[in-house]
Design a protein around this motif. Structure first.
Motif, PDB file in Angstrom:
ATOM      1  N   SER A   1      43.090  86.226   7.737  1.00 12.80           N
ATOM      2  CA  SER A   1      42.139  86.864   8.658  1.00 12.80           C
ATOM      3  C   SER A   1      41.212  87.774   7.888  1.00 12.80           C
ATOM      4  O   SER A   1      41.444  88.089   6.735  1.00 12.80           O
ATOM      5  CB  SER A   1      42.882  87.670   9.713  1.00 12.80           C
ATOM      6  OG  SER A   1      43.486  88.794   9.125  1.00 12.80           O
TER       7      SER A   1
ATOM      8  N   ALA B   1      47.098  89.092  -2.040  1.00 12.98           N
ATOM      9  CA  ALA B   1      46.865  89.347  -0.613  1.00 12.98           C
ATOM     10  C   ALA B   1      45.394  89.118  -0.251  1.00 12.98           C
ATOM     11  O   ALA B   1      45.078  88.528   0.792  1.00 12.98           O
ATOM     12  CB  ALA B   1      47.276  90.779  -0.272  1.00 12.98           C
TER      13      ALA B   1
ATOM     14  N   ARG C   1      48.608 102.362   3.790  1.00 11.24           N
ATOM     15  CA  ARG C   1      47.816 102.120   5.002  1.00 11.24           C
ATOM     16  C   ARG C   1      47.972 103.260   6.000  1.00 11.24           C
ATOM     17  O   ARG C   1      46.995 103.690   6.607  1.00 11.24           O
ATOM     18  CB  ARG C   1      48.203 100.782   5.644  1.00 11.24           C
ATOM     19  CG  ARG C   1      47.375  99.605   5.137  1.00 11.24           C
ATOM     20  CD  ARG C   1      47.560  98.370   5.998  1.00 11.24           C
ATOM     21  NE  ARG C   1      48.932  97.881   5.953  1.00 11.24           N
ATOM     22  CZ  ARG C   1      49.414  97.067   5.019  1.00 11.24           C
ATOM     23  NH1 ARG C   1      48.620  96.618   4.067  1.00 11.24           N
ATOM     24  NH2 ARG C   1      50.678  96.686   5.036  1.00 11.24           N
TER      25      ARG C   1
ATOM     26  N   ARG D   1      44.739  85.652   2.293  1.00 10.45           N
ATOM     27  CA  ARG D   1      44.812  86.182   3.662  1.00 10.45           C
ATOM     28  C   ARG D   1      44.405  85.121   4.684  1.00 10.45           C
ATOM     29  O   ARG D   1      43.720  84.167   4.359  1.00 10.45           O
ATOM     30  CB  ARG D   1      43.940  87.436   3.780  1.00 10.45           C
ATOM     31  CG  ARG D   1      42.476  87.160   3.637  1.00 10.45           C
ATOM     32  CD  ARG D   1      41.726  88.370   3.095  1.00 10.45           C
ATOM     33  NE  ARG D   1      40.486  87.923   2.510  1.00 10.45           N
ATOM     34  CZ  ARG D   1      39.365  87.713   3.201  1.00 10.45           C
ATOM     35  NH1 ARG D   1      39.334  87.949   4.492  1.00 10.45           N
ATOM     36  NH2 ARG D   1      38.287  87.262   2.609  1.00 10.45           N
TER      37      ARG D   1
ATOM     38  N   SER E   1      52.369  99.712  -0.016  1.00  6.39           N
ATOM     39  CA  SER E   1      51.135  99.338   0.665  1.00  6.39           C
ATOM     40  C   SER E   1      51.154  99.785   2.119  1.00  6.39           C
ATOM     41  O   SER E   1      50.159 100.265   2.642  1.00  6.39           O
ATOM     42  CB  SER E   1      50.937  97.824   0.622  1.00  6.39           C
ATOM     43  OG  SER E   1      50.762  97.418  -0.696  1.00  6.39           O
TER      44      SER E   1
ATOM     45  N   LYS F   1      42.084  95.815   6.980  1.00  7.99           N
ATOM     46  CA  LYS F   1      43.219  95.623   6.072  1.00  7.99           C
ATOM     47  C   LYS F   1      43.338  96.738   5.048  1.00  7.99           C
ATOM     48  O   LYS F   1      44.274  96.762   4.255  1.00  7.99           O
ATOM     49  CB  LYS F   1      43.068  94.269   5.363  1.00  7.99           C
ATOM     50  CG  LYS F   1      43.236  93.085   6.317  1.00  7.99           C
ATOM     51  CD  LYS F   1      42.906  91.759   5.671  1.00  7.99           C
ATOM     52  CE  LYS F   1      41.423  91.527   5.505  1.00  7.99           C
ATOM     53  NZ  LYS F   1      40.649  91.343   6.753  1.00  7.99           N
ATOM     54  N   ARG F   2      42.365  97.626   5.034  1.00 11.57           N
ATOM     55  CA  ARG F   2      42.387  98.769   4.093  1.00 11.57           C
ATOM     56  C   ARG F   2      42.451  98.298   2.635  1.00 11.57           C
ATOM     57  O   ARG F   2      43.098  98.936   1.805  1.00 11.57           O
ATOM     58  CB  ARG F   2      43.575  99.706   4.368  1.00 11.57           C
ATOM     59  CG  ARG F   2      43.828 100.070   5.810  1.00 11.57           C
ATOM     60  CD  ARG F   2      42.651 100.728   6.451  1.00 11.57           C
ATOM     61  NE  ARG F   2      42.958 101.333   7.745  1.00 11.57           N
ATOM     62  CZ  ARG F   2      42.035 101.566   8.667  1.00 11.57           C
ATOM     63  NH1 ARG F   2      40.780 101.230   8.469  1.00 11.57           N
ATOM     64  NH2 ARG F   2      42.356 102.150   9.798  1.00 11.57           N
ATOM     65  N   LEU F   3      41.792  97.160   2.346  1.00 10.88           N
ATOM     66  CA  LEU F   3      41.821  96.624   0.982  1.00 10.88           C
ATOM     67  C   LEU F   3      41.056  97.520   0.012  1.00 10.88           C
ATOM     68  O   LEU F   3      41.510  97.777  -1.098  1.00 10.88           O
ATOM     69  CB  LEU F   3      41.192  95.230   0.948  1.00 10.88           C
ATOM     70  CG  LEU F   3      42.092  94.058   1.286  1.00 10.88           C
ATOM     71  CD1 LEU F   3      41.295  92.762   1.211  1.00 10.88           C
ATOM     72  CD2 LEU F   3      43.293  93.994   0.347  1.00 10.88           C
TER      73      LEU F   3
ATOM     74  N   ARG G   1      36.471  91.158  15.000  1.00 12.27           N
ATOM     75  CA  ARG G   1      37.930  91.283  15.138  1.00 12.27           C
ATOM     76  C   ARG G   1      38.395  91.037  16.580  1.00 12.27           C
ATOM     77  O   ARG G   1      39.222  91.773  17.113  1.00 12.27           O
ATOM     78  CB  ARG G   1      38.402  92.676  14.696  1.00 12.27           C
ATOM     79  CG  ARG G   1      38.152  92.954  13.227  1.00 12.27           C
ATOM     80  CD  ARG G   1      38.667  94.329  12.841  1.00 12.27           C
ATOM     81  NE  ARG G   1      38.229  94.718  11.521  1.00 12.27           N
ATOM     82  CZ  ARG G   1      37.812  95.932  11.177  1.00 12.27           C
ATOM     83  NH1 ARG G   1      37.785  96.890  12.072  1.00 12.27           N
ATOM     84  NH2 ARG G   1      37.449  96.198   9.954  1.00 12.27           N
TER      85      ARG G   1
END
Lengths: 355, 355
Positions: free
Chosen positions: A355, A349, A12, A353, A8, A50-52, A100
């Motif tokens: 945030s 995740a 990212r 999370r 992961s 978070k690049r989810l 953010r």
């Protein structure tokens, strides 16, 4: 779990790198003292996150047998441009000050106007510039996707999913505006908005994109996995968002404490609170929710009611149940073991999370 | 001229038909009592318009040897979705009330909110909904373009032009916001905005798209024609816009008389007026221009100054010179005779229009 967690991290940085490369390609078109604030703001926005969505897309691709083709990183990373576009427009629509922990895009352009002593309304300039920047990033996301270098047949197979995802996103956001405007939200209507606005767009469709790209088309097992895993994780993801919007730590969320309460957001958490509240509690919620001047005491009072009605516990329970369902459906899906492990970890995740 | 004028009428109905077909394809996704106002507003917006951009694209295609493939009508028509998107966002940014004599999109959504007695700010709801509808149409324009049915190699050849056009459009609109904010506009800066905001996007790039689609790539003569004909017609088109914004007949423009004056738009016409004005005239212009309460006498006074300084005559002269240059460059271009005739007629129509 160690292996895929390391993967992961690597994912990212690949996504970050591809975004930088793409923005660098556009730089000559958006340079000079006049246009560069557009690019600087875009770069700042793209640096976070978070690049989810790229992760769901990438692991869909791997899960359906896609190889470690560098082009998939670029295609997956393009979803971050779409997300940045949606956030910038969202902040204009909600008149949010922060994103953010830093000023929202429209506030930055407003500050540029004020600092420069320009004529006309700084607020209007800020909003206009943010609408344009959001549209620019929307356009760029499509361009980055199409020029990712993936084989033409793969892109052609995923194109209907890509188009549908973007129409659903705009419609889902409109449903969200309506939900806030209607006021009398029920749990069912809030759930529907959560599915359309965030569930589909954050998890289901990015995953489906990756699976479809690799499988060169839709297949029944793909649809089953996207619905059973994707929608469940997506809704749990939004439930977590609801909880963080009320109970989140400002140091982690980058938003003031209880920000959703001050905005009066009609979420699943609030709908559940109202349906379980006594008349007195419901009256207090209606009085405090959406008050722009809501102070720490008011936030605390609303938090207490949300806990007392059992709405918080029910939301946490629902997150857990949806996560379990999603993990079960992963077990049934004919995907590669590495992808199964990574998607399980991503589901955890996305729903736990802070945030 | 009769033949190609008849062709133009036929072209407009083809464009209309393709737009209706595309919207019908999307209808199931945007249906029901909640979402349908998005579609209704979109359909209303798409029903109007002179279809100039599709015409430049179509005649570029024919000019470079493209046949009467039905797919070119669809691809060309997609430019109307892009234009509708830009107009809807533009009206939000300028806080305009009217578009083509009817309420602007954000005002319609605002009215829906008021009529329905919803909670929260109707203005904010209207703006948010219009931002989303503009983004939806932006997304749809790309989808309609890509799914037009044109050969993959043709689309691939034109893709860089298409991408560049959209980035230029967003940047050009931002430059326009800056021009209005800077206030002290010069003719050169206004000309630059006109080229970027409207010249390239309204004429040059639609034409280039059509030429590149048919020629399967860029060629030196294509570039020459796009610059010499396309940019000149584009700037003359914008000059005509400037003149109509001040002297246009409300019955034809669908905007109140002198609307640009009330908005305080910094155009080439105004820049030329200010540079030729006496101190007294310049003082009057600065006082009246951009006054939201500007009445008929104020409009008349500004019109007189614009005429007395020679700015109106100079603009008409420049339109004529640019049109002549454009027609000359058409003569040199190695395009089909039918396209040459149609493009000549389009150049005249774009620069002598009354709305």
């Amino acid at each position: 779990m160690t292996t895929s967690f390391a993967q992961s991290d690597a994912l990212r940085s690949e996504v970050d790198r591809r975004l930088r490369t793409f923005v660098d390609r556009q730089r000559p078109l958006v340079s000079g003292p006049e246009l560069s604030p557009l690019l600087t703001t875009a770069e700042d926005f793209l640096a976070g996150g978070k690049r989810l969505r790229p992760a769901f897309c990438y692991w869909g691709w791997r899960g359906a047998g896609g190889g470690d083709d560098p082009a998939i990183f670029t295609a997956a990373a393009s979803l971050e441009l779409l997300q940045a576009s949606a956030l910038i427009h969202d902040d204009v629509m909600d008149a949010s000050d922060l994103r953010r922990g830093k000023p929202a895009a429209h506030r930055r352009f407003q500050a540029l106007h004020e600092r420069s002593g320009w004529r006309g309304s700084a607020v209007q300039f800020g909003e206009g510039a943010a609408v344009l920047l959001g549209s620019l990033l929307l356009v760029w996301s499509g361009e980055m996707w199409r020029t990712s270098g993936l084989p033409t047949e793969a892109l052609a197979a995923a194109e209907p999913v890509y188009d549908l995802m973007r129409t659903e996103l705009m419609c889902g956001q409109y449903l969200d505006l309506l939900e806030q405007a209607h006021g009398e939200n029920t749990f069912d209507s809030a759930l529907r908005v959560a599915l359309h606005k965030s569930g589909k767009y954050s998890v289901e469709q990015p995953l489906r994109l990756g699976l479809t790209l690799a499988a060169r088309g839709q297949e029944p097992w793909i649809d089953r996995l996207c619905v059973e895993y994707g929608q469940k994780v997506g809704i749990a993801f939004q439930l977590r968002d609801d909880v963080l919007g009320v109970f989140g730590d400002p140091a982690e969320t980058g938003k003031p404490a209880g920000d959703d309460l001050r905005e009066g957001k009609r979420t699943m958490l609030i709908a559940r609170t109202l349906s379980a509240a006594s008349d007195r509690q419901a009256g207090e919620v209606r009085l405090l929710l959406g008050d722009p001047g809501l102070n720490a005491d008011g936030v605390e009072r609303l938090r207490t009611i949300i806990e007392e009605t059992g709405a918080l516990a029910a939301s946490e329970e629902m997150i857990k149940r949806y996560l379990d369902d999603a993990l079960n459906s992963l077990e049934q899906a004919p995907i590669t073991p590495g992808a199964r492990e990574a998607l399980a970890e991503l589901a955890v995740a996305a729903t736990s999370r802070r945030s």
